[in-house]
Design a protein around this motif. Structure first.
Motif, PDB file in Angstrom:
ATOM      1  N   GLY A  42      47.376  47.812  30.392  1.00  0.00           N
ATOM      2  CA  GLY A  42      46.893  46.671  29.623  1.00  0.00           C
ATOM      3  C   GLY A  42      46.125  45.683  30.461  1.00  0.00           C
ATOM      4  O   GLY A  42      45.487  46.032  31.454  1.00  0.00           O
ATOM      5  N   SER A  43      46.213  44.434  30.062  1.00  0.00           N
ATOM      6  CA  SER A  43      45.507  43.369  30.764  1.00  0.00           C
ATOM      7  C   SER A  43      46.413  42.740  31.828  1.00  0.00           C
ATOM      8  O   SER A  43      47.637  42.772  31.725  1.00  0.00           O
ATOM      9  CB  SER A  43      45.035  42.307  29.772  1.00  0.00           C
ATOM     10  N   LEU A  44      45.764  42.166  32.834  1.00  0.00           N
ATOM     11  CA  LEU A  44      46.492  41.586  33.965  1.00  0.00           C
ATOM     12  C   LEU A  44      45.898  40.230  34.302  1.00  0.00           C
ATOM     13  O   LEU A  44      44.678  40.085  34.399  1.00  0.00           O
ATOM     14  CB  LEU A  44      46.393  42.505  35.189  1.00  0.00           C
ATOM     15  N   LEU A  45      46.770  39.245  34.506  1.00  0.00           N
ATOM     16  CA  LEU A  45      46.402  37.935  35.012  1.00  0.00           C
ATOM     17  C   LEU A  45      46.876  37.852  36.454  1.00  0.00           C
ATOM     18  O   LEU A  45      48.051  38.115  36.738  1.00  0.00           O
ATOM     19  CB  LEU A  45      47.058  36.820  34.190  1.00  0.00           C
ATOM     20  N   VAL A  46      45.968  37.505  37.365  1.00  0.00           N
ATOM     21  CA  VAL A  46      46.318  37.309  38.774  1.00  0.00           C
ATOM     22  C   VAL A  46      46.067  35.848  39.106  1.00  0.00           C
ATOM     23  O   VAL A  46      44.952  35.345  38.907  1.00  0.00           O
ATOM     24  CB  VAL A  46      45.480  38.216  39.706  1.00  0.00           C
ATOM     25  N   ILE A  47      47.097  35.176  39.594  1.00  0.00           N
ATOM     26  CA  ILE A  47      46.976  33.773  40.010  1.00  0.00           C
ATOM     27  C   ILE A  47      47.099  33.739  41.519  1.00  0.00           C
ATOM     28  O   ILE A  47      48.133  34.097  42.081  1.00  0.00           O
ATOM     29  CB  ILE A  47      48.057  32.895  39.364  1.00  0.00           C
ATOM     30  N   GLY A  48      46.004  33.350  42.165  1.00  0.00           N
ATOM     31  CA  GLY A  48      45.984  33.389  43.615  1.00  0.00           C
ATOM     32  C   GLY A  48      45.101  32.321  44.210  1.00  0.00           C
ATOM     33  O   GLY A  48      44.964  31.221  43.664  1.00  0.00           O
ATOM     34  N   HIS A  49      44.468  32.688  45.318  1.00  0.00           N
ATOM     35  CA  HIS A  49      43.782  31.730  46.181  1.00  0.00           C
ATOM     36  C   HIS A  49      42.365  32.183  46.501  1.00  0.00           C
ATOM     37  O   HIS A  49      42.047  33.362  46.456  1.00  0.00           O
ATOM     38  CB  HIS A  49      44.576  31.588  47.487  1.00  0.00           C
ATOM     39  N   ASN A  50      41.575  31.208  46.860  1.00  0.00           N
ATOM     40  CA  ASN A  50      40.241  31.505  47.364  1.00  0.00           C
ATOM     41  C   ASN A  50      40.296  31.571  48.882  1.00  0.00           C
ATOM     42  O   ASN A  50      41.186  30.961  49.468  1.00  0.00           O
ATOM     43  CB  ASN A  50      39.264  30.411  46.912  1.00  0.00           C
ATOM     44  N   PRO A  51      39.427  32.328  49.519  1.00  0.00           N
ATOM     45  CA  PRO A  51      38.222  32.963  48.969  1.00  0.00           C
ATOM     46  C   PRO A  51      38.459  34.340  48.353  1.00  0.00           C
ATOM     47  O   PRO A  51      37.520  34.950  47.844  1.00  0.00           O
ATOM     48  CB  PRO A  51      37.312  33.075  50.189  1.00  0.00           C
ATOM     49  N   MET A  52      39.675  34.826  48.371  1.00  0.00           N
ATOM     50  CA  MET A  52      39.918  36.195  47.903  1.00  0.00           C
ATOM     51  C   MET A  52      39.590  36.388  46.434  1.00  0.00           C
ATOM     52  O   MET A  52      39.002  37.409  46.068  1.00  0.00           O
ATOM     53  CB  MET A  52      41.368  36.618  48.164  1.00  0.00           C
ATOM     54  N   LEU A  53      39.959  35.440  45.569  1.00  0.00           N
ATOM     55  CA  LEU A  53      39.676  35.626  44.143  1.00  0.00           C
ATOM     56  C   LEU A  53      38.177  35.721  43.879  1.00  0.00           C
ATOM     57  O   LEU A  53      37.728  36.567  43.113  1.00  0.00           O
ATOM     58  CB  LEU A  53      40.288  34.495  43.326  1.00  0.00           C
ATOM     59  N   GLU A  54      37.419  34.857  44.528  1.00  0.00           N
ATOM     60  CA  GLU A  54      35.968  34.907  44.356  1.00  0.00           C
ATOM     61  C   GLU A  54      35.411  36.233  44.859  1.00  0.00           C
ATOM     62  O   GLU A  54      34.582  36.862  44.191  1.00  0.00           O
ATOM     63  CB  GLU A  54      35.319  33.737  45.100  1.00  0.00           C
ATOM     64  N   ASP A  55      35.870  36.672  46.015  1.00  0.00           N
ATOM     65  CA  ASP A  55      35.414  37.951  46.576  1.00  0.00           C
ATOM     66  C   ASP A  55      35.743  39.112  45.642  1.00  0.00           C
ATOM     67  O   ASP A  55      34.908  39.991  45.407  1.00  0.00           O
ATOM     68  CB  ASP A  55      36.036  38.197  47.948  1.00  0.00           C
ATOM     69  N   VAL A  56      36.952  39.127  45.104  1.00  0.00           N
ATOM     70  CA  VAL A  56      37.372  40.205  44.196  1.00  0.00           C
ATOM     71  C   VAL A  56      36.538  40.165  42.915  1.00  0.00           C
ATOM     72  O   VAL A  56      36.054  41.203  42.447  1.00  0.00           O
ATOM     73  CB  VAL A  56      38.885  40.120  43.883  1.00  0.00           C
ATOM     74  N   ALA A  57      36.362  38.975  42.345  1.00  0.00           N
ATOM     75  CA  ALA A  57      35.588  38.852  41.099  1.00  0.00           C
ATOM     76  C   ALA A  57      34.163  39.358  41.292  1.00  0.00           C
ATOM     77  O   ALA A  57      33.644  40.110  40.457  1.00  0.00           O
ATOM     78  CB  ALA A  57      35.586  37.404  40.628  1.00  0.00           C
ATOM     79  N   LEU A  58      33.540  38.972  42.383  1.00  0.00           N
ATOM     80  CA  LEU A  58      32.161  39.407  42.635  1.00  0.00           C
ATOM     81  C   LEU A  58      32.094  40.901  42.936  1.00  0.00           C
ATOM     82  O   LEU A  58      31.164  41.587  42.501  1.00  0.00           O
ATOM     83  CB  LEU A  58      31.546  38.598  43.775  1.00  0.00           C
TER      84      LEU A  58
END
Length: 172
Positions: A102-118
Motif C-alpha cells: 500500500g501507501s507509506l508515509l515517511v517522516i524524517g530529515h533533510n537533506p535525505m528526504l529531498e534527495d530521495v524525493a528527487l
C-alpha cells in the motif's frame, strides 16, 4: 498504483545549552504547521497505510500532530533510529523494506528526504518540481506515485504529484 508520502519534520526549536540535536522539540509554529498539514492530508485523502518515523523528538512530535489530523492512532507508526542519521541509500532501503503493497508515509530529515524525493521522481507536475527544487521546507510533504508497489520502487520511476508546504495552506 502505490503512493509514497515523504514528510520533513516540522520546525524545531533551537537547542538549549547541553541539549542534543536529537532531543530538539518542535517550536510552537512547527506544532501549528504539523496540525495544518495533517488536516490537509485528511481533506485530500492522503491517508497512508503505513508510517515510518524517525525517533528524533521533533519527528515524533510531528507524527503526533499528523496522526491526529488524519485520525489514526499515534502508536500505529514504526519508529526507526536509522532515519535520524542515515544516507540516501539507507533511506531508500528502509522505504522499500517498509512499504508493503500500500501507501507509506515517511517522516524524517533533510537533506535525505529531498534527495530521495528527487531521486525517485522521474516525472512530475511542474509546480511540484519547482516547489521541491526550492528546498524541502520544514513540514513539507512530497507525494510520489508509482505504477507498481513501493517495495519495487527504483530511481526515476515515480511521479511527483504534489509538493505541499505549510505556507501553501493559508487559512486551513
Amino acid at each position: 498504483m502505490s503512493r509514497l508520502y515523504l514528510l520533513r519534520h516540522a520546525a524545531a526549536a533551537w537547542p538549549q545549552p547541553g541539549m542534543k540535536d536529537f532531543d530538539r522539540p518542535l517550536e510552537p509554529a512547527g506544532v501549528t504547521d504539523a496540525r495544518r498539514v495533517g488536516k490537509a492530508m485528511k481533506q485530500r485523502h492522503f491517508l497512508p497505510d503505513r508510517t515510518l518515523c524517525s525517533t528524533a523528538v521533533r519527528a515524533r512530535q510531528t507524527w503526533g500532530e499528523i496522526s491526529s489530523g488524519i485520525e489514526v492512532e499515534t502508536d500505529s507508526a514504526t519508529f526507526s533510529d536509522e532515519l535520524y542519521h542515515s544516507d540516501i541509500g539507507t533511506y531508500s532501503d528502509l522505504i522499500t523494506e517498509s512499504a508493503g503493497d500500500g501507501s507509506l508515509l515517511v517522516i524524517g530529515h533533510n537533506p535525505m528526504l529531498e534527495d530521495v524525493a528527487l531521486a525517485l521522481s522521474g516525472e512530475s507536475e511542474p509546480d511540484a518540481r519547482r516547489a521541491l527544487r526550492a528546498g524541502f521546507a520544514a513540514c513539507g510533504l512530497a507525494v510520489i506515485d508509482f505504477d507498481g508497489p513501493i517495495h519495487s520502487a527504483r530511481p526515476d520511476k515515480g511521479f511527483l504529484k504534489l509538493f505541499l508546504r505549510p505556507q501553501d495552506l493559508c487559512g486551513s
